[in-house]
Design a protein around this motif. Structure first.
Motif, mmCIF file in Angstrom:
data_model
loop_
_atom_site.group_PDB
_atom_site.id
_atom_site.type_symbol
_atom_site.label_atom_id
_atom_site.label_comp_id
_atom_site.label_asym_id
_atom_site.label_seq_id
_atom_site.Cartn_x
_atom_site.Cartn_y
_atom_site.Cartn_z
ATOM 1 N N ARG A 235 27.538 3.231 -20.083
ATOM 2 C CA ARG A 235 28.280 3.927 -21.150
ATOM 3 C C ARG A 235 27.493 3.951 -22.457
ATOM 4 N N SER A 236 27.652 5.036 -23.192
ATOM 5 C CA SER A 236 26.889 5.212 -24.439
ATOM 6 C C SER A 236 27.133 4.057 -25.413
ATOM 7 N N GLU A 237 28.375 3.520 -25.449
ATOM 8 C CA GLU A 237 28.695 2.430 -26.403
ATOM 9 C C GLU A 237 27.904 1.160 -26.098
ATOM 10 N N GLY A 238 27.391 1.047 -24.874
ATOM 11 C CA GLY A 238 26.664 -0.156 -24.499
ATOM 12 C C GLY A 238 25.248 -0.206 -25.054
ATOM 13 N N MET B 203 28.416 -2.739 -19.972
ATOM 14 C CA MET B 203 27.995 -1.345 -20.179
ATOM 15 C C MET B 203 28.540 -0.400 -19.129
ATOM 16 N N SER C 27 27.613 12.650 -23.695
ATOM 17 C CA SER C 27 28.143 11.763 -24.735
ATOM 18 C C SER C 27 28.806 10.528 -24.119
ATOM 19 N N THR C 28 29.237 10.639 -22.855
ATOM 20 C CA THR C 28 29.837 9.485 -22.167
ATOM 21 C C THR C 28 28.811 8.398 -21.911
ATOM 22 N N GLY C 29 27.622 8.819 -21.507
ATOM 23 C CA GLY C 29 26.598 7.828 -21.196
ATOM 24 C C GLY C 29 25.523 8.385 -20.289
ATOM 25 N N GLU D 161 22.291 0.178 -28.078
ATOM 26 C CA GLU D 161 22.185 -0.069 -29.522
ATOM 27 C C GLU D 161 22.070 1.262 -30.260
ATOM 28 N N HIS D 162 21.464 2.229 -29.592
ATOM 29 C CA HIS D 162 21.376 3.573 -30.165
ATOM 30 C C HIS D 162 21.531 4.548 -29.019
ATOM 31 N N TYR D 163 22.314 5.586 -29.230
ATOM 32 C CA TYR D 163 22.499 6.588 -28.179
ATOM 33 C C TYR D 163 22.724 7.932 -28.839
ATOM 34 N N ARG D 164 21.868 8.857 -28.549
ATOM 35 C CA ARG D 164 22.015 10.200 -29.114
ATOM 36 C C ARG D 164 21.838 11.220 -28.000
#
Lengths: 257, 14
Positions: free
Chosen positions: A53-56, A244, A32-34, A58-61
């Motif tokens: 990092r996952s927040e960087g 990111m 979940s971190t990335g 556009e979509h991360y699952r």
């Protein structure tokens, strides 16, 4: 399942170009971190740590933590097939031994997918201790690359010495010797052109230039590079990956016995 | 000349 989507796909292409010559096979850790990786070169002299990092994205699952073993040369071959403006999606389903790279052109008129076999890689994770470094140099990444390249034509090793005068890069070989001194220069028009030297203690370390040159493959990722040094510790050469995360290279010093 | 150390000399295996 695991899925990430990066609109600026060229970043991922550049990341692979930055590590594929140093490391042959590596485990990518998805959590979940990335999307991250830690790997050593085959002689265990250098280590690369990547974090996106996952927040960087556009979509991360990432439904559950997943380790994907990949041959980096093969992964780079596949990513080379993505256009520089393409959106890149990486997908892996639970329980399969493949990963899919999907490339979409910006106008959505071309969509490609490449499937790659995953590998079982025995790799050991090292604990990297938090350290207070005696000297931290921030300088234009292109300048650092130039210095490493120039000194390689003189010798195999570089002595990096930080004093209140600045940072000195020295090499010596059969044909002669070279010294390049960079002074702090914060009064530039653009912050990316600055050279900033934070020194707690003077420090001098010796490194193999071959590895330093390999690290500079990351130059297209960031305008600035950060070099952190302490006596008798591996140097850290860090390139930020646009908002990111980072690529950090650790290189063990050469020490006089 | 100086001896090339390895990373595992400085960072412990987890």
């Amino acid at each position: 399942m695991f899925e990430l989507r990066l609109v600026q796909g060229s970043l991922l292409k550049k990341v692979l170009e930055s590590i594929k010559d140093l490391v042959n096979d590596a485990n990518f850790d998805c959590s979940s971190t990335g999307f991250s990786l830690q790997a050593m070169d085959s002689s265990h002299v250098a280590l690369v740590a990547l974090l996106l990092r996952s927040e960087g994205f556009e979509h991360y699952r990432c439904d559950r933590n997943l380790t994907m073993g990949m041959n980096l040369a093969n992964m780079a071959k596949m990513l080379k097939c993505a256009g520089n403006d393409d959106i890149i999606t990486i997908k892996a389903d639970d329980g399969t031994d493949t990963v899919t790279f999907m490339f979409e052109s910006p106008s959505q008129d071309k969509i490609s997918d490449f499937e790659m076999k995953l590998m079982d890689i025995d790799s050991e994770h090292l604990g990297i201790p938090e350290a207070e470094y005696e000297a931290i140099i921030r300088m234009p990444s292109a300048e650092f690359a130039r210095i490493c390249r120039d000194l390689s034509s003189i010798g195999d090793t570089v002595v990096i010495s930080v004093t209140k005068e600045g940072v000195r890069f020295s090499a010596r070989g059969d044909i002669g010797a070279a010294n390049i001194v960079c002074r702090q220069n914060a009064t530039v028009d653009k912050p990316e052109d600055a050279t900033i030297i934070e020194m707690q203690e003077p420090v001098t370390l010796t490194f193999a230039l071959r590895y330093m040159n390999s690290f500079t493959k990351a130059t297209p990722l960031a305008e600035q590079v950060t070099i952190s040094m302490s006596s008798d510790l591996p140097v850290v050469v860090e390139y930020k990956v646009a908002g990111m995360g980072y690529i950090r290279y650790y290189l063990a010093p050469k020490i006089e016995e | 000349g100086p001896k090339q150390y390895t990373i595992t000399k400085f960072f412990q295996k987890l």
